[in-house]
Scaffold this active site. Structure first.
Site, PDB file in Angstrom:
ATOM      1  N   GLY A  18      18.086  -1.465 -30.229  1.00  0.00           N
ATOM      2  CA  GLY A  18      17.737  -2.870 -30.023  1.00  0.00           C
ATOM      3  C   GLY A  18      18.803  -3.539 -29.185  1.00  0.00           C
ATOM      4  N   MET A  20      21.892  -6.435 -28.356  1.00  0.00           N
ATOM      5  CA  MET A  20      23.082  -6.863 -29.108  1.00  0.00           C
ATOM      6  C   MET A  20      22.656  -7.929 -30.126  1.00  0.00           C
ATOM      7  SD  MET A  20      26.187  -7.032 -26.310  1.00  0.00           S
ATOM      8  CE  MET A  20      27.431  -7.538 -27.522  1.00  0.00           C
ATOM      9  N   SER A  22      21.158  -7.580 -32.867  1.00  0.00           N
ATOM     10  CA  SER A  22      19.873  -7.347 -33.554  1.00  0.00           C
ATOM     11  C   SER A  22      20.066  -6.763 -34.952  1.00  0.00           C
ATOM     12  CB  SER A  22      18.984  -6.421 -32.710  1.00  0.00           C
ATOM     13  OG  SER A  22      19.597  -5.154 -32.544  1.00  0.00           O
ATOM     14  N   LYS A  24      21.934  -3.705 -35.593  1.00  0.00           N
ATOM     15  CA  LYS A  24      22.021  -2.231 -35.569  1.00  0.00           C
ATOM     16  C   LYS A  24      23.162  -1.730 -36.443  1.00  0.00           C
ATOM     17  CE  LYS A  24      22.678  -2.042 -31.106  1.00  0.00           C
ATOM     18  NZ  LYS A  24      22.754  -3.502 -30.876  1.00  0.00           N
ATOM     19  N   GLU A  92      27.439   2.730 -31.493  1.00  0.00           N
ATOM     20  CA  GLU A  92      27.589   2.519 -30.035  1.00  0.00           C
ATOM     21  C   GLU A  92      27.287   3.805 -29.276  1.00  0.00           C
ATOM     22  OE1 GLU A  92      27.927  -0.440 -29.124  1.00  0.00           O
ATOM     23  OE2 GLU A  92      28.946  -1.472 -30.750  1.00  0.00           O
ATOM     24  N   CYS A 148      16.337 -14.914 -29.916  1.00  0.00           N
ATOM     25  CA  CYS A 148      16.671 -15.402 -28.575  1.00  0.00           C
ATOM     26  C   CYS A 148      17.390 -16.744 -28.713  1.00  0.00           C
ATOM     27  CB  CYS A 148      15.402 -15.562 -27.733  1.00  0.00           C
ATOM     28  SG  CYS A 148      15.717 -16.345 -26.138  1.00  0.00           S
ATOM     29  N   TYR A 182      28.088 -12.102 -24.001  1.00  0.00           N
ATOM     30  CA  TYR A 182      26.692 -11.672 -24.194  1.00  0.00           C
ATOM     31  C   TYR A 182      25.911 -12.611 -25.113  1.00  0.00           C
ATOM     32  CZ  TYR A 182      28.158  -7.197 -22.187  1.00  0.00           C
ATOM     33  OH  TYR A 182      28.629  -6.209 -21.342  1.00  0.00           O
ATOM     34  N   CYS A 186      15.013 -13.139 -25.233  1.00  0.00           N
ATOM     35  CA  CYS A 186      13.693 -12.503 -25.110  1.00  0.00           C
ATOM     36  C   CYS A 186      13.437 -12.161 -23.639  1.00  0.00           C
ATOM     37  CB  CYS A 186      12.610 -13.429 -25.655  1.00  0.00           C
ATOM     38  SG  CYS A 186      12.342 -14.861 -24.612  1.00  0.00           S
TER      39      CYS A 186
HETATM   40  N1  LIG Z   1      21.129 -14.289 -31.704  1.00  0.00           N
HETATM   41  C1  LIG Z   1      21.303 -13.677 -32.879  1.00  0.00           C
HETATM   42  N2  LIG Z   1      20.248 -13.126 -33.513  1.00  0.00           N
HETATM   43  C2  LIG Z   1      20.402 -12.513 -34.713  1.00  0.00           C
HETATM   44  N3  LIG Z   1      21.593 -12.350 -35.340  1.00  0.00           N
HETATM   45  C3  LIG Z   1      22.692 -12.863 -34.740  1.00  0.00           C
HETATM   46  C4  LIG Z   1      22.605 -13.546 -33.497  1.00  0.00           C
HETATM   47  N4  LIG Z   1      23.860 -13.932 -33.154  1.00  0.00           N
HETATM   48  C5  LIG Z   1      24.694 -13.500 -34.124  1.00  0.00           C
HETATM   49  N5  LIG Z   1      23.998 -12.841 -35.087  1.00  0.00           N
HETATM   50  C6  LIG Z   1      24.620 -12.190 -36.247  1.00  0.00           C
HETATM   51  O1  LIG Z   1      24.758 -10.814 -35.915  1.00  0.00           O
HETATM   52  C7  LIG Z   1      24.459 -10.049 -37.083  1.00  0.00           C
HETATM   53  C8  LIG Z   1      24.093  -8.626 -36.658  1.00  0.00           C
HETATM   54  O2  LIG Z   1      25.288  -7.988 -36.225  1.00  0.00           O
HETATM   55  P1  LIG Z   1      25.350  -6.458 -35.874  1.00  0.00           P
HETATM   56  O3  LIG Z   1      24.799  -5.638 -36.992  1.00  0.00           O
HETATM   57  O4  LIG Z   1      26.773  -6.187 -35.457  1.00  0.00           O
HETATM   58  O5  LIG Z   1      24.367  -6.363 -34.614  1.00  0.00           O
HETATM   59  P2  LIG Z   1      24.347  -5.289 -33.437  1.00  0.00           P
HETATM   60  O6  LIG Z   1      25.077  -4.054 -33.911  1.00  0.00           O
HETATM   61  O7  LIG Z   1      22.886  -5.031 -33.195  1.00  0.00           O
HETATM   62  O8  LIG Z   1      25.005  -5.949 -32.262  1.00  0.00           O
HETATM   63  C9  LIG Z   1      23.363 -10.841 -37.736  1.00  0.00           C
HETATM   64  O9  LIG Z   1      23.206 -10.548 -39.123  1.00  0.00           O
HETATM   65  C10 LIG Z   1      23.816 -12.272 -37.528  1.00  0.00           C
HETATM   66  O10 LIG Z   1      24.718 -12.667 -38.565  1.00  0.00           O
HETATM   67  C1  LIG Z   2      24.289  -5.090 -22.802  1.00  0.00           C
HETATM   68  C2  LIG Z   2      25.575  -4.358 -22.572  1.00  0.00           C
HETATM   69  C3  LIG Z   2      26.516  -4.286 -23.582  1.00  0.00           C
HETATM   70  N1  LIG Z   2      27.673  -3.622 -23.370  1.00  0.00           N
HETATM   71  C4  LIG Z   2      28.669  -3.533 -24.464  1.00  0.00           C
HETATM   72  C5  LIG Z   2      29.041  -4.803 -25.139  1.00  0.00           C
HETATM   73  C6  LIG Z   2      29.451  -4.362 -26.516  1.00  0.00           C
HETATM   74  O1  LIG Z   2      30.818  -3.932 -26.436  1.00  0.00           O
HETATM   75  C7  LIG Z   2      28.543  -3.147 -26.781  1.00  0.00           C
HETATM   76  C8  LIG Z   2      27.340  -3.451 -27.640  1.00  0.00           C
HETATM   77  O2  LIG Z   2      27.728  -3.798 -28.932  1.00  0.00           O
HETATM   78  P1  LIG Z   2      26.695  -4.181 -30.120  1.00  0.00           P
HETATM   79  O3  LIG Z   2      27.226  -3.420 -31.315  1.00  0.00           O
HETATM   80  O4  LIG Z   2      25.321  -3.723 -29.718  1.00  0.00           O
HETATM   81  O5  LIG Z   2      26.792  -5.649 -30.309  1.00  0.00           O
HETATM   82  O6  LIG Z   2      28.102  -2.729 -25.497  1.00  0.00           O
HETATM   83  C9  LIG Z   2      27.923  -2.994 -22.169  1.00  0.00           C
HETATM   84  O7  LIG Z   2      28.977  -2.366 -21.966  1.00  0.00           O
HETATM   85  N2  LIG Z   2      26.999  -3.070 -21.176  1.00  0.00           N
HETATM   86  C10 LIG Z   2      25.824  -3.725 -21.331  1.00  0.00           C
HETATM   87  O8  LIG Z   2      25.005  -3.756 -20.369  1.00  0.00           O
HETATM   88 ZN   LIG Z   3      13.580 -16.672 -25.257  1.00  0.00          ZN
END
Ligand SMILES: Nc1ncnc2c1ncn2[C@@H]1O[C@H](COP(=O)(O)OP(=O)(O)O)[C@@H](O)[C@H]1O
Ligand SMILES: Cc1cn([C@H]2C[C@H](O)[C@@H](COP(=O)(O)O)O2)c(=O)[nH]c1=O
Ligand SMILES: [Zn+2]
Length: 205
Positions: A18, A20, A22, A24, A92, A148, A182, A186
């Protein structure tokens, strides 16, 4: 009666993907913690390039964390994984070299449950690294969505902003960062500048 592959009944690859923000990493940590509760042996890995938050932990944007070993190359995982480990988490995963596919396959063939979390798309909305290959080979795929930040709908993409402006298409793909660079967006709200548009903005014509 003997079943084919019955010696390693639990080997499988699960992908959590998914945009960032989301969830994960949260979801991967949830699965790893449940495996610990089930008294399974768990090891987690992350690419050494990801130095955000904490070097020896995977950490979610809202502060959940789980111990993880940073590794420089995909093949390093095979050097340090314990033969007795039941569950391998890889966060990652999009940052790893192409060898990550063979590493995940080998771990699964040896009976390990491999849980990978990573971005399916880069900031341009294009498939990221080895993700397409991993998605094709996985037994289980879970695609998560963020919110979004522009319109409040489900976000499938990651917006990169440089100096407050959408990044250009020819920006380097890898740029480690979080909310300072970042946003989750959507399809309709996601923007990429064509290289010519950026040049026009910078040149003022
Ligand atoms: N735009 C957003 N949509 C949903 N969650 C968000 C958003 N911005 C910050 N968050 C926070 O990010 C958390 C998810 O973090 P994380 O698991 O590290 O996501 P990912 O690994 O996908 O980047 C959510 O539970 C929420 O607290
Ligand atoms: C979209 C995008 C992201 N990245 C980098 C930015 C963050 O360091 C990670 C993603 O972290 P998350 O756990 O999913 O929040 O990836 C990048 O290097 N290039 C990209 O296009
Ligand atoms: Zn949107």
């Amino acid at each position: 009666m003997t079943q084919p592959h019955a010696t390693h009944p639990r080997g499988r690859i699960e992908i959590i993907c998914g945009s960032m923000f989301s969830g994960k990493t949260e979801e991967m940590i949830r699965r790893l913690r449940r495996a610990v509760i089930a008294r399974q042996q768990v090891q987690a890995f992350k690419p050494a390039i990801d130095s955000r938050y904490h070097v020896e932990k995977v950490t979610s944007h809202n502060g959940l964390h789980f111990e993880a070993q940073p590794v420089a190359r995909a093949a390093d995982i095979l050097d340090v994984v314990d033969p007795l480990t039941d569950v391998v988490g890889i966060d990652e995963v999009q940052f790893f070299d192409a060898g990550i596919v063979a590493v995940c396959e080998q771990l699964a063939e040896h009976g390990k449950r491999v849980i990978c979390a990573g971005l399916d798309m880069d900031f341009r909305g294009l498939p990221f690294g080895a993700m397409p290959e991993l998605l094709a080979r996985a037994e289980d795929v879970h695609k998560l969505h963020a919110i979004c930040v522009v319109c409040g709908e489900e976000a499938s993409r990651t917006q990169r902003l440089i100096g407050g402006r959408p990044a250009a298409f020819d920006d380097p793909v890898v740029l480690v960062g979080a909310a300072e660079v970042y946003e989750a967006r959507c399809r309709q709200c996601h923007q990429i500048l064509a290289v010519s548009e950026l040049a026009a903005m910078q040149g003022g014509h």
